[in-house]
Design a protein around this motif. Structure first.
Motif, mmCIF file in Angstrom:
data_model
loop_
_atom_site.group_PDB
_atom_site.id
_atom_site.type_symbol
_atom_site.label_atom_id
_atom_site.label_comp_id
_atom_site.label_asym_id
_atom_site.label_seq_id
_atom_site.Cartn_x
_atom_site.Cartn_y
_atom_site.Cartn_z
ATOM 1 N N LYS A 217 -0.709 10.095 -2.777
ATOM 2 C CA LYS A 217 0.388 10.544 -1.911
ATOM 3 C C LYS A 217 1.428 11.209 -2.796
ATOM 4 C CE LYS A 217 2.630 6.029 -1.993
ATOM 5 N NZ LYS A 217 1.574 5.377 -2.762
ATOM 6 N N GLU B 259 -5.084 2.422 -4.031
ATOM 7 C CA GLU B 259 -6.444 2.843 -3.690
ATOM 8 C C GLU B 259 -7.469 2.017 -4.446
ATOM 9 O OE1 GLU B 259 -3.986 4.763 -4.463
ATOM 10 O OE2 GLU B 259 -3.700 6.134 -2.789
ATOM 11 N N THR C 141 7.198 7.864 8.059
ATOM 12 C CA THR C 141 6.295 7.054 8.862
ATOM 13 C C THR C 141 7.093 5.877 9.380
ATOM 14 O OG1 THR C 141 5.757 5.703 6.991
ATOM 15 C CG2 THR C 141 4.348 7.589 7.395
ATOM 16 N N ASP D 120 -6.786 2.925 6.836
ATOM 17 C CA ASP D 120 -6.465 4.170 7.530
ATOM 18 C C ASP D 120 -5.600 5.059 6.672
ATOM 19 O OD1 ASP D 120 -7.451 3.222 10.228
ATOM 20 O OD2 ASP D 120 -5.891 1.709 9.793
ATOM 21 N N ARG D 121 -5.425 6.227 7.200
ATOM 22 C CA ARG D 121 -4.419 7.125 6.643
ATOM 23 C C ARG D 121 -3.442 7.426 7.754
ATOM 24 N NH1 ARG D 121 -7.176 9.159 2.195
ATOM 25 N NH2 ARG D 121 -9.149 9.669 3.144
ATOM 26 N N LEU D 122 -2.186 7.468 7.424
ATOM 27 C CA LEU D 122 -1.202 7.915 8.403
ATOM 28 C C LEU D 122 -0.835 9.344 8.044
ATOM 29 C CD1 LEU D 122 1.138 4.831 8.790
ATOM 30 C CD2 LEU D 122 -0.792 5.559 10.222
ATOM 31 N N TYR E 37 -1.499 6.472 2.583
ATOM 32 C CA TYR E 37 -2.733 5.698 2.530
ATOM 33 C C TYR E 37 -2.452 4.252 2.849
ATOM 34 C CZ TYR E 37 -6.764 3.397 0.397
ATOM 35 O OH TYR E 37 -7.865 2.624 0.158
ATOM 36 N N PRO F 207 -6.686 11.249 -2.452
ATOM 37 C CA PRO F 207 -5.531 12.041 -2.894
ATOM 38 C C PRO F 207 -4.322 11.142 -3.056
ATOM 39 C CG PRO F 207 -5.956 12.376 -0.550
ATOM 40 C CD PRO F 207 -7.075 11.539 -1.067
ATOM 41 N N GLU G 26 -13.274 -2.058 8.761
ATOM 42 C CA GLU G 26 -13.316 -0.725 9.333
ATOM 43 C C GLU G 26 -14.548 0.052 8.878
ATOM 44 O OE1 GLU G 26 -11.089 -1.840 7.289
ATOM 45 O OE2 GLU G 26 -10.607 -0.432 5.672
ATOM 46 N N ARG H 292 -13.684 -3.923 12.757
ATOM 47 C CA ARG H 292 -12.566 -3.325 13.475
ATOM 48 C C ARG H 292 -13.053 -2.156 14.296
ATOM 49 N NH1 ARG H 292 -7.291 -0.461 10.896
ATOM 50 N NH2 ARG H 292 -8.461 1.429 11.337
ATOM 51 N N MET I 211 0.816 -1.209 0.000
ATOM 52 C CA MET I 211 0.000 0.000 0.000
ATOM 53 C C MET I 211 0.853 1.263 0.000
ATOM 54 S SD MET I 211 -3.145 -0.644 -0.096
ATOM 55 C CE MET I 211 -3.953 -2.218 -0.263
ATOM 56 N N THR I 212 1.918 1.249 0.814
ATOM 57 C CA THR I 212 2.659 2.500 0.963
ATOM 58 C C THR I 212 3.645 2.734 -0.153
ATOM 59 O OG1 THR I 212 4.256 1.349 2.332
ATOM 60 C CG2 THR I 212 2.511 2.510 3.468
#
Ligand SMILES: Nc1ncnc2c1ncn2[C@@H]1O[C@H](COP(=O)(O)OP(=O)(O)OP(=O)(O)O)[C@@H](O)[C@H]1O
Ligand SMILES: Nc1ncnc2c1ncn2[C@@H]1O[C@H](COP(=O)(O)OP(=O)(O)OP(=O)(O)O)[C@@H](O)[C@H]1O
Ligand SMILES: [Mg+2]
Ligand SMILES: [Mg+2]
Lengths: 361, 290, 402, 272, 361
Positions: free
Chosen positions: A354, A223, A360, E294-296, E290, A352, A272, A309, A202-203
C-alpha cells in the motif's frame, strides 16, 4: 520508503516476575519511521515490552538501545518518547485540556503554541466540546481519546501505544486509524503499537511482530504474516477467523498439492480460500454465522472442523458440499515442530505494498 | 440513591453520636452555661454574671498576651509542620537503603510521650551543659538560655511542637501517598515531568483530602498542643510562652476559677470554629475527591 | 473502716513505696482499718484529682497536698479542721509538737487545717573542688549575700573566647520562683503575706531591694547566668560544674550525695541582712464528705504516721525534713545524721524559716508574683514596677476575701 | 524512582538524613541517658560505661508489669471501639446523603476542638453516675467516638473509586457489606495510620486516667511513669529516660515491624 | 424461540448531566432471554443506559421496569443482575479468585458450591493459573476476563456487560463470544451488551439497538440492521467499512433502480455489494488497503468517494474500472431526513436465522 536505520533495538531482553517470565529472550530491531505493531494473545508480554522500551520497568536480562545507545540507565523522560497507556492513566483532577497539555506545560512550551497545538489535536480526536470536563465525566472511549491526544500532541520521535483504540467504536476507530497513520507519516514517527485488532494491525503496520508467551513468533510485513505464517501459532492467531489446519493425509495425493505431503505435515487454508467445488472430498455443514457482508460456514472434513467464508449475497451452502480450495494459497507446516515448511511455498507475486492511506472506514 | 438511605445513615451515626454527645457535647454545653456564672466556691455559690467573665477577659493582660502568643505560635507551627511532614512523607514513602531507620526517626514523636520528651528537649536547650550549648561551645559561640529568655522561649517551644506535629502528620501523608496510582507517575515520567512538577501538579492535588484533614488538625493542634509547656516553661518566663489553652488549664485546674476557664474555653472554641471549621467548609468543596 | 488516701510524690519514685509500706504496717497493727493509699502523681495532679473527686461527690478521707493549698481548700469548703478529731492532750503535745515554721502554713482562723508531713526547705550547696580551685576555703560556704556575690565572682570562670564555663551561683527561677523568693525576702527582713491569707506585701521595701539584688547577680555582678534558670536542671548544672553554688531543696540531698562527682558542702541560704528561708512541701488534710467515724480513723492514722519512729523512717527514705523536734531525738535519726551531717543544716535553718507564700486564690496570686519576678529577672521591667504591678493585681483579687 | 537525577538524589538524601537526625535526636538521647550512669547524662564520651541500673531502678519503683497489662487492655479496647464506631460514622458521611449531614459533621469537627481534658470534671461526674469510677472502661469511654477518626476516614473513603463501590453493590452487597468488603480494606492505610496514632496517644495519655482510676489494677503505664517526671527535686534524666524507653519500647518495636507493611502499596492498579 | 415477554422496559428515560443530555427520551423494551446489544459511537450514552438499568445512577426522567415492576426505588443489589464494568472495577486488595467469588460470598453461597463454580468459570475464562494473583499483576486482557468471570459466575437472570471483550485478542475474543452466547442460552439469561465490535454485535445479538447522541436510531435483528439500516446514521455506522452513500442522480435511470430516485434520495451500497462490472459508469481507483482475506479499494465515482471490497485472491483493480453492484441490495434514503424509504425495499427472502452458535473463530 522506510529507512532501514534501526531506531529501537531489543537485544535478548527478558523480564521475570518472580518465577513467571513475561518476556523471554526477546530480540527485535525496529526501524526509524516504522510503524511496528505488536500482536499476540492476552498476557503474552506486549505491554511489558512497551514498558521496558519506555523505561518504566527494568528488564531482568538483555539490553535495549534507542538510536544506537544503550538506554539502560536513562529515565523515561530522557528517552524522548511518548506513550498511550492501556489504562489511560489520565490525571483525575485535571480537565481534559490540562491533561492533554500536561507534557507541553512541563516542557515549558509557549502558551500560544500550546493552544494552537491543542486546538489541532482536540479537533482531530473529536474532543473539542469536552475540553473543560474532568476524566470522570467522560465515557470510556472519550477517555481513551484524551490519552491518545496527550501522546500525539507531544510530537516526540518515538511513540508507544498500548491498545489506544480498543474502546472506540468501529467508525471512529477507522477514522483514527487513518489519522494516526497520517500523523505518523507526516512526522516520521517511529511507532510501536500494541493491538488486538487485526484490522488495525493489517492496515497500519509496516511490520507486525507476533508474540506468544513471552517470545517472538514472527516478524514481517502484514502480507507476509497473513499469507505465509511462519508457525502454526501465527497461522492460528492471525485472521478472523484464522487459518484452518488440516492433517496432510486428508489431501494426500490430491491435485495441486506438492509431493510428499502426508501425516507429518499440516496444511493451512484460510477460510476465504475454501469454496464449494464441483467435485472433491465431501464436507458436512454444521452451522452458519451471519456477519453482514459474509457468512461463516462451519463444516467438517473427515474429522477436522473448519470454517469457510462465503459472501452473504450467495445462497447458504447445502448440508453437504464438495470441498475446494484456491490452489497455491495453502501453507504447509511440520506437524511436529509447527514450523512452516518453506520449501513448499509457491512463488507468489508479492502483494502490492500500500502506498498511501485511504479514507477507508 | 435509595430514599430510605437516611435511616441507615442515622443508624450508622447513632452509636458514635451517643458517645460524642454524652462525653463531649453535653459537657461542653455545661461549660458554656458555666461561663455565664461566677465560679462556685465551697463558701460562695455561683451567681449569674451574664457576660461578666467575658468582660474580665478584656482587662486581663495575661489573656491578651496568651492570644498574641497563640497567634504567633500558630503562624509558626502550622505551615512549618505541614510542609515538613509532607516533605518527610515524600522522602520515606518509597524504599531506599536505611529507609526503615529514617521512618523510625520520623515516627518517634508519635511514639514517645510528649511529657517525657519535653524533659529531653529541656536538656537540649539547657544553658551551659545542654546539647545545643555544647555544640555552640565547640564553635566558640556564647551560651544561650533558650527557654529562659522571653525573646526565644516561644520559638523554642514552637520548635518542639513542630518536631512533634511533623512526625505525626507525616503518617497521614504517608497513607495518602499510597493511594496515588503508579500509572500516573509513569505517565508523568514519560512527559519528562520533574519531581517537583509532579509533586505540585499531580501529587499535591490528589492528596488534597488528606492535606485538608491535616491542615484542619494543624490549626486545631496549634491551639491544643500544650503538654510540653507544662514541663518546659509553665507559660513563663513572664508569660512569654503563655498559650491560650495553657492559660485555660491554669485557670481551671490550678486557680480553680472554673467559670472564667469556661469563658476562656468558649472563646477558644469560637476561634477554632471560625478558623478550623470555616477552613474545612471553604476548602472541602474545592478538594478533588474522585 | 475503709479509708481512701491520696498522696503525691514529688521527690522520686521510692517515696511511693515507703508510703505504701507505712499504710500496710498500720493496717497490720489495726485490723479494723483498711486504708487504700492511692498514688496521685505530682502535687498539682493530686490537687486536681482531689478537687475533681470532691466536685464529683466522691471525696477520699485523707490527702497529702501542698501546704500552700490550705486557703484554696478552705475556699472550696472541702477540708475539715483537725481540731475536732484530737483530744486536748493531743492538741498540745501532738499539734503543738511540730516546728512552728511548718505550722505557719497549717493554721489559720484559729484552727489547724493541715498536719505537716513531707516538708522541705531550700539550702545552698557548694562545690568544694571549685572553691579550692578558686582559692577559697572549701569548708566554708557564704554566710550572707554579699559573701555569696564575692565568692561568686571568684568562682565565675571564662574560657579563652570570653564565654563563661562556670557560673558562681545558680538560683533557679522557673516554675515556682516564689518559693526561693520567699527565702530571699525573709533574708532581707520581709514577709510576703500575713497569716490570714488575705493580705500580701509583694512590694515592700525589703522585697524590692531583694529583687534588685537578685537581678544584679546576672546584670552587674555577673555571677549568675542570665534569664530564667530551670529548676529541674539545677542539680545537673551543679554536677556538670556549670555552677559552683546552687540553691535548691533539701529534698535533693540524697540526689546530690549520690551523683555529685565532687565533695560538696551544704549551708543556710545566704541572707541579704539576716538568715531566712521558706518552708515548703505537703501537709495531711482531712476532706469533707465522710462520716465522723471515718475521719476519726483517718486522723488516728495520721497521728501514727507522724509519730517519731514513722516520721524518721520517712525522712531517711525521702530526704524530707522531719517536721517535729522529737523525731530528731530517735535513735534511728541520730544514726542517720551521724553518717550524713549535712542533713542537719535544714533542721537548723528551720529556726529562721518563714511560711511559704500562701493566700486565698493562692495559685493565682502566686502566679502574679512569679510573673513579676520573671519579668524583672529577664530584664523586661525594673524590680519596683514589676512588684507594684503584682501587688495591685493581687490586692484586686484578695479584696474579695477581706 | 522514575525521573530522579543524581543531583536530586544527593540533595534529597542529604536533606532527609539531616532531618532524620534531628528527629531521632530525642530518642537517641533517651537511649544514651538510659544506658549510662547519671554522670554521663550530659557528657558524651565514647568510652562511657554502660549500665542497666537505670532500668532496674525504674522497674522497681512501680508495678510496671501490671501497668503494662492494663495499658494493653486499655488501648485494645479503645482502638476496637473507635474503629467500629468511627468507620460506621465516616462511611455515612462519605457516601450517604441524609438530612442534617452538614450539621452533624460540624458537631464532629467540634469534637476535635473541645479538649477532653477540659471536660474532666463533667466527665468524672458522668462516670460516677454510671458507677464506673476506677475501671479501665471509664478511661476509654470518652474516647470511643473520635472526631479525629471520623474525619480522617471520611476523607479517605471519599477518595475510593466509585466504580468499586458500584461493582460491589451490583454484586449484592448490603450497605454494611459494602463497608466491610470494600471501604475497610481500601481504607486500610488510613486505618493503620489512625491505629498507630490512637494506640500511641492512649498509651501515653495521663491526666484523665490518673483522675478516674484509684488502683493498681486499673491504672495505665503513664501513671507509673509519672513518678519519674516530677521536677521538684531536679530532673533525673537517666531514670526518666530508662522508664520512658521501657514503656515506649513495645510501641517502638511494633512500629519497626509494622512500618514495612504500612508503607507497602495497597492500591497500585486499582482500576483502569 | 424468543419469548416476547418484556424483561426490561425503558420508558421515556432521560439522563441529564447538567446541560448535556447523555440520554434523551429513550424507550425500548428488552425481552426475557434475549441477547441485546447496544451499539453506537463513543459517548452516545450506552454506558449511561446500562448504569441506569443497574440502578447505579438515577434517570432524570422516565421509568425503568424490570419484570414488570418499576425499579425506581430498588438499589442495585435488589435488581438481581450482574454487571461487567468498562473499567473492570476489580478490587485491588483481593486476589483473582476472591474477586470472582466476591458476589457469591456476599450471598453466602456454600463453600463447596463456590469452589465448584469457580473451577468451572476460571477454566472457561483461562484464568486457572492466575487465581492467586492480585489484579495489579495481570495484563489488561486478563483483568477484563476476571471482570467477566465475576459477572458470569453469579448466574443472575440479567447480565449487563460494558465492552467486556474490548481488551482481548481476536482469537480469545472469538472463543469468548461463543462461550458467552452458550452460557446465555443455557441459563436463559437476559443480556444487555455494549460493544464497539460489529462482529460481536452481529454474531451474538438477538437484537441490536443502535444509539446516537443519546437517542435510539434503530432496533432490530442483526440482519435487519445490516441489510436495511433505518437511517443514514445506521447505514454509515454499521459495517466495516460501512455502507457507501451515493447521491441518487448518479444512478438515476440505471437498470434495477426504482423509478423516481433522484437527487432527493441517497442510495446506499455496501462495499461487498460493489464489484467491477463489464460495463457501467467509470470509477477511479484511489488507493488499496490490504486486509489479509480482502482488499479494500477506495475509489471515486463522479465526485463521491466510495469503498469496494474485493477478495485479496483476485488481482488488484486497474486504475479505472466499470462500476457494478449487486442489484436489489441497495438501500434508499431520503436525503433530507436521512430516513430509509421503505417503499423502495425489495422483498428479499429473510436471511436464515442462525440456530446455533458455532465454533467460529
Ligand atoms: N458524570 C458525568 N458528567 C458529565 N457528563 C457525563 C458524565 N458521565 C458521562 N457523561 C457524558 O455523557 C455522555 C454519555 O456517556 P456514556 O459513558 O454513556 O457513553 P458511552 O456510550 O458509554 O461511550 P463509550 O463507548 O465511549 O464508553 C458522554 O458524552 C459523556 O461525556
Ligand atoms: N506486576 C506483575 N507481577 C506478576 N506478573 C505480572 C505483572 N505484570 C504482568 N504480569 C504478567 O506478565 C504477563 C505479561 O503481561 P503483559 O501486561 O505484558 O501482557 P499483554 O501482552 O499486554 O496482555 P494484554 O493484551 O492482556 O494487555 C502476564 O501473564 C501477566 O499476568
Ligand atoms: Mg497489555
Ligand atoms: Mg461506555
Amino acid at each position: 520508503m522506510q529507512t532501514s536505520q534501526a531506531q529501537i533495538q531489543i537485544e535478548h531482553v527478558s523480564r521475570l516476575f518472580g518465577q513467571t517470565a513475561a518476556l523471554d529472550d526477546v530480540s527485535v530491531s525496529l526501524s526509524k519511521g516504522d510503524f511496528s505493531v505488536l500482536l499476540g494473545p492476552s498476557g503474552c508480554g506486549k505491554s511489558t515490552l512497551l514498558r521496558l522500551i519506555a523505561g518504566l520497568d527494568r528488564q531482568t536480562g538483555g539490553a535495549i538501545r534507542i538510536g544506537g545507545e544503550d538506554v539502560g540507565d536513562r529515565p523515561p523522560s530522557m528517552r524522548d518518547l511518548s506513550m498511550v497507556f492501556q489504562s489511560y492513566a489520565l490525571f483525575p483532577h485535571l480537565s481534559v485540556a490540562e491533561n492533554i497539555l500536561f507534557g507541553l506545560k512541563v516542557r515549558k512550551v509557549s502558551k500560544a503554541e500550546r493552544l494552537a497545538r491543542l486546538d489541532l489535536v482536540a479537533a482531530m480526536m473529536g474532543l473539542t466540546p469536552l475540553l473543560a470536563r474532568k476524566p470522570s465525566e467522560l465515557s470510556g472511549g472519550q477517555q481513551q481519546r484524551v490519552a491518545l491526544a496527550r501522546a500525539v500532541i507531544s510530537e516526540r520521535p518515538i511513540c508507544l501505544m498500548d491498545e489506544p483504540l480498543s474502546n472506540l467504536d468501529a467508525k471512529l476507530r477507522a477514522d483514527m486509524r487513518v489519522e494516526l497513520r497520517a500523523i505518523q507519516q507526516k512526522l516520521g514517527l517511529t511507532v510501536v503499537y500494541v493491538t488486538h485488532d487485526q484490522i488495525e494491525a493489517m492496515t497500519m503496520a509496516d511490520k507486525i511482530i507476533v508474540m506468544n508467551a513471552g517470545r517472538i513468533e514472527q516478524v514481517g510485513t502484514p502480507e507476509e504474516v497473513y499469507a505465509r505464517p511462519a508457525t502454526i501459532f501465527t497461522a492460528g492467531f492471525i485472521g478472523t477467523p484464522p487459518m484452518n489446519l488440516f492433517p496432510g493425509r486428508l489431501f494426500a495425493g490430491q491435485d495441486g498439492l506438492p509431493q510428499g505431503v502426508g501425516d507429518a505435515q499440516l496444511i493451512g487454508l484460510r477460510p476465504e480460500d475454501i469454496h464449494i467445488a464441483e467435485s472433491g472430498p465431501e464436507a458436512d455443514t454444521r452451522g452458519i454465522e451471519y456477519l453482514g457482508a459474509d457468512r461463516l460456514v462451519s463444516a467438517r472434513l473427515g474429522d477436522t472442523d473448519f470454517i469457510m467464508r462465503a459472501p452473504a449475497s450467495a445462497p447458504p451452502p447445502p448440508a453437504r458440499f464438495a470441498f475446494g480450495w484456491a490452489q497455491g494459497r495453502e501453507s504447509i507446516f511440520d506437524a511436529a515442530t509447527g514450523a512452516r515448511l518453506t520449501q513448499f511455498d509457491h512463488p507468489t507475486a508479492s502483494n502490492p505494498k500500500k502506498d498511501l492511506t485511504h479514507e477507508t472506514a | 440513591m435509595n430514599s430510605r438511605n437516611w435511616i441507615y445513615a442515622w443508624l450508622m451515626l447513632l452509636p458514635a453520636f451517643v458517645f460524642l454527645i454524652a462525653f463531649t457535647h453535653l459537657p461542653a454545653v455545661t461549660t458554656l452555661i458555666d461561663s455565664f456564672f461566677t465560679t462556685a466556691k465551697g463558701r460562695r455559690p455561683a451567681v449569674f454574671t451574664g457576660l461578666g467573665n467575658y468582660q474580665k477577659m478584656l482587662e486581663d493582660p495575661i489573656f491578651v498576651k496568651a492570644m498574641v502568643n497563640s497567634a504567633i505560635y500558630a503562624a509558626i507551627t502550622i505551615p512549618a509542620s505541614i510542609a515538613l511532614s509532607l516533605a518527610m512523607a515524600l522522602l520515606v514513602h518509597r524504599s531506599f537503603r536505611g529507609v526503615s531507620l529514617v521512618r523510625m526517626a520520623f515516627f518517634t514523636p508519635t511514639v514517645l510521650p510528649l511529657i517525657a520528651v519535653a524533659n529531653i528537649w529541656l536538656f537540649f536547650y539547657a544553658p551551659g551543659f545542654g546539647l545545643i550549648d555544647q555544640i555552640r561551645l565547640t564553635f566558640g559561640l556564647p551560651s544561650a538560655n533558650y527557654v529562659g529568655q522571653p525573646d526565644t522561649a516561644l520559638y523554642s517551644v514552637a520548635a518542639v511542637t513542630i518536631w512533634k506535629e511533623a512526625g505525626f502528620f507525616m503518617i497521614f501523608f504517608l497513607a495518602a501517598l499510597q493511594t496515588i496510582p503508579l500509572s500516573l507517575r509513569e505517565a508523568a515520567a514519560i512527559e519528562g515531568c520533574s519531581r517537583w512538577t509532579f509533586f505540585r501538579r499531580v501529587t499535591l492535588p490528589l492528596i488534597m483530602p488528606t492535606t485538608l484533614f491535616v491542615s484542619v488538625n494543624a490549626v486545631i493542634n496549634a491551639f491544643r498542643l500544650v503538654d510540653h509547656v507544662f514541663v518546659m516553661t509553665k507559660g513563663g518566663p513572664d508569660s512569654a510562652t503563655m498559650l491560650l489553652l495553657y492559660y485555660i488549664f491554669e485557670t481551671g485546674f490550678r486557680f480553680w476559677d472554673t467559670a472564667y476557664a469556661a469563658a476562656l474555653t468558649v472563646v477558644l472554641i469560637a476561634i477554632l470554629s471560625v478558623v478550623g471549621i470555616g477552613q474545612f467548609f471553604l476548602a472541602d468543596r474545592r478538594v478533588h475527591y474522585k | 473502716v475503709d479509708l481512701e488516701f491520696y498522696f503525691p510524690v514529688a521527690v522520686g519514685g521510692a517515696a511511693a513505696g515507703t508510703i505504701q509500706s507505712l499504710t500496710e504496717d498500720y493496717m497490720a497493727a489495726n485490723p479494723g482499718v483498711k486504708i487504700d493509699a492511692i498514688y496521685t502523681g505530682s502535687y498539682a495532679d493530686t490537687t486536681t484529682k482531689a478537687i475533681t473527686a470532691v466536685r464529683g461527690g466522691n471525696a477520699p478521707q485523707l490527702i497529702i497536698s501542698l501546704s500552700t493549698d490550705m486557703y484554696t481548700f478552705i475556699d472550696e469548703d472541702m477540708i475539715v479542721a483537725w481540731d475536732n478529731y484530737v483530744t486536748a492532750d493531743e492538741q498540745k503535745n501532738w499539734i503543738g509538737g511540730f516546728y512552728p515554721a511548718f505550722m505557719a502554713n497549717s493554721q489559720t482562723e484559729g484552727k489547724t487545717w493541715g498536719i505537716p508531713f513531707q516538708r522541705s526547705t531550700p539550702v545552698l550547696y557548694w562545690n568544694k573542688e571549685a572553691f579550692a580551685a578558686a582559692g577559697l576555703d572549701p569548708e566554708k560556704g557564704p554566710a550572707n549575700w554579699a559573701e555569696m556575690v564575692e565568692m561568686g565572682k571568684k568562682l565565675t570562670v571564662k574560657d579563652a573566647s570570653g564565654n563563661v564555663t562556670q557560673w558562681g551561683v545558680h538560683i533557679p527561677s522557673s516554675g515556682f520562683p516564689s518559693w526561693l523568693w520567699t527565702g530571699i525576702v525573709a533574708g532581707n527582713g520581709g514577709l510576703l503575706a500575713d497569716d490570714t491569707g488575705k493580705n500580701v506585701t509583694f512590694n515592700s521595701d525589703a522585697a524590692v531591694g531583694a529583687l534588685e539584688s537578685l537581678v544584679k547577680l546576672s546584670a552587674t555582678d555577673g555571677v549568675m547566668a542570665p534569664g530564667i534558670l530551670d529548676w529541674g536542671g539545677t542539680p545537673k548544672a551543679f554536677f556538670e560544674g556549670q555552677a559552683a553554688m546552687i540553691w535548691t531543696t533539701t529534698g535533693n540531698l540524697t540526689n546530690v550525695r549520690t551523683n555529685a562527682p565532687f565533695d560538696f558542702g551544704v549551708g543556710f541560704l545566704p541572707g541579704l541582712t539576716q538568715n531566712g528561708a521558706p518552708t515548703g512541701g505537703g501537709n495531711f488534710y482531712l476532706l469533707k464528705g465522710s462520716t465522723d467515724e471515718e475521719l476519726q480513723a483517718a486522723a488516728d492514722f495520721v497521728k501514727w504516721a507522724t509519730a517519731p519512729e514513722q516520721a524518721a523512717k520517712w525522712t531517711i527514705a525521702t530526704g524530707y525534713v522531719a517536721p517535729r523536734p522529737d523525731v530528731w531525738e530517735t535513735e534511728t535519726m541520730k544514726d542517720y545524721v551521724k553518717g550524713f551531717p549535712q542533713a542537719l543544716v535544714a533542721r537548723d535553718q528551720l529556726d529562721y524559716a518563714v511560711a511559704e507564700l500562701s493566700t486565698f486564690e493562692g495559685p493565682k496570686v502566686t502566679q502574679l508574683l512569679n510573673s513579676a519576678l520573671e519579668s524583672a529577672i529577664t530584664g523586661q521591667k525594673p524590680a519596683k514596677e514589676a512588684l507594684d504591678g503584682a501587688q495591685a493585681e493581687a490586692d484586686a483579687i484578695l479584696s474579695a476575701y477581706r | 524512582m522514575i525521573g530522579e537525577t543524581t543531583f536530586d538524589r544527593i540533595l534529597i538524601r542529604g536533606g532527609g538524613a539531616l532531618l532524620a537526625l534531628i528527629w531521632i535526636a530525642p530518642l537517641a538521647y533517651a537511649v544514651w541517658a538510659a544506658f549510662h550512669p547519671p554522670a554521663f547524662e550530659a557528657r558524651f564520651e565514647l568510652m562511657a560505661p554502660l549500665t542497666l541500673d537505670n532500668f532496674a531502678s525504674a522497674w522497681s519503683q512501680a508495678p510496671f508489669a501490671r501497668y503494662f497489662l492494663n495499658t494493653i487492655v486499655l488501648v485494645t479496647m479503645i482502638l476496637s471501639a473507635q474503629l467500629v464506631l468511627c468507620t460506621l460514622a465516616a462511611f455515612a458521611f462519605a457516601r450517604l446523603e441524609f438530612p442534617g449531614k452538614t450539621f452533624l459533621f460540624t458537631l464532629i469537627l467540634m469534637q476535635l476542638l473541645v479538649m477532653p481534658d477540659i471536660l474532666l470534671v463533667e466527665n468524672y461526674k458522668t462516670m460516677r453516675a454510671l458507677g464506673l469510677v476506677d475501671t479501665i472502661i471509664a478511661i476509654g469511654l470518652p474516647y470511643f467516638a473520635s472526631g479525629f477518626a471520623i474525619f480522617l476516614l471520611r476523607q479517605t473513603f471519599m477518595t475510593i473509586p466509585k466504580e468499586l463501590d458500584e461493582a460491589a453493590r451490583v454484586e449484592g452487597c448490603s450497605l454494611l457489606g459494602l463497608l466491610w468488603r470494600v471501604y475497610v480494606p481500601l481504607g486500610k492505610p488510613a486505618m493503620l495510620a489512625f491505629g498507630l496514632v490512637s494506640v500511641s496517644h492512649h498509651w501515653n495519655n495521663f491526666l484523665w486516667p490518673l483522675i478516674i482510676t484509684n488502683s493498681v489494677e486499673t491504672r495505665p503505664l503513664t501513671v507509673g511513669l509519672s513518678i519519674f517526671a516530677t521536677t521538684d527535686s531536679g530532673t533525673e534524666w537517666a531514670v526518666i529516660n530508662a522508664a520512658t524507653l521501657m514503656t515506649s519500647a513495645p510501641l517502638l518495636l511494633g512500629f519497626l515491624l509494622f512500618q514495612r507493611q504500612f508503607v507497602q502499596s495497597f492500591m497500585r492498579a486499582g482500576i483502569k
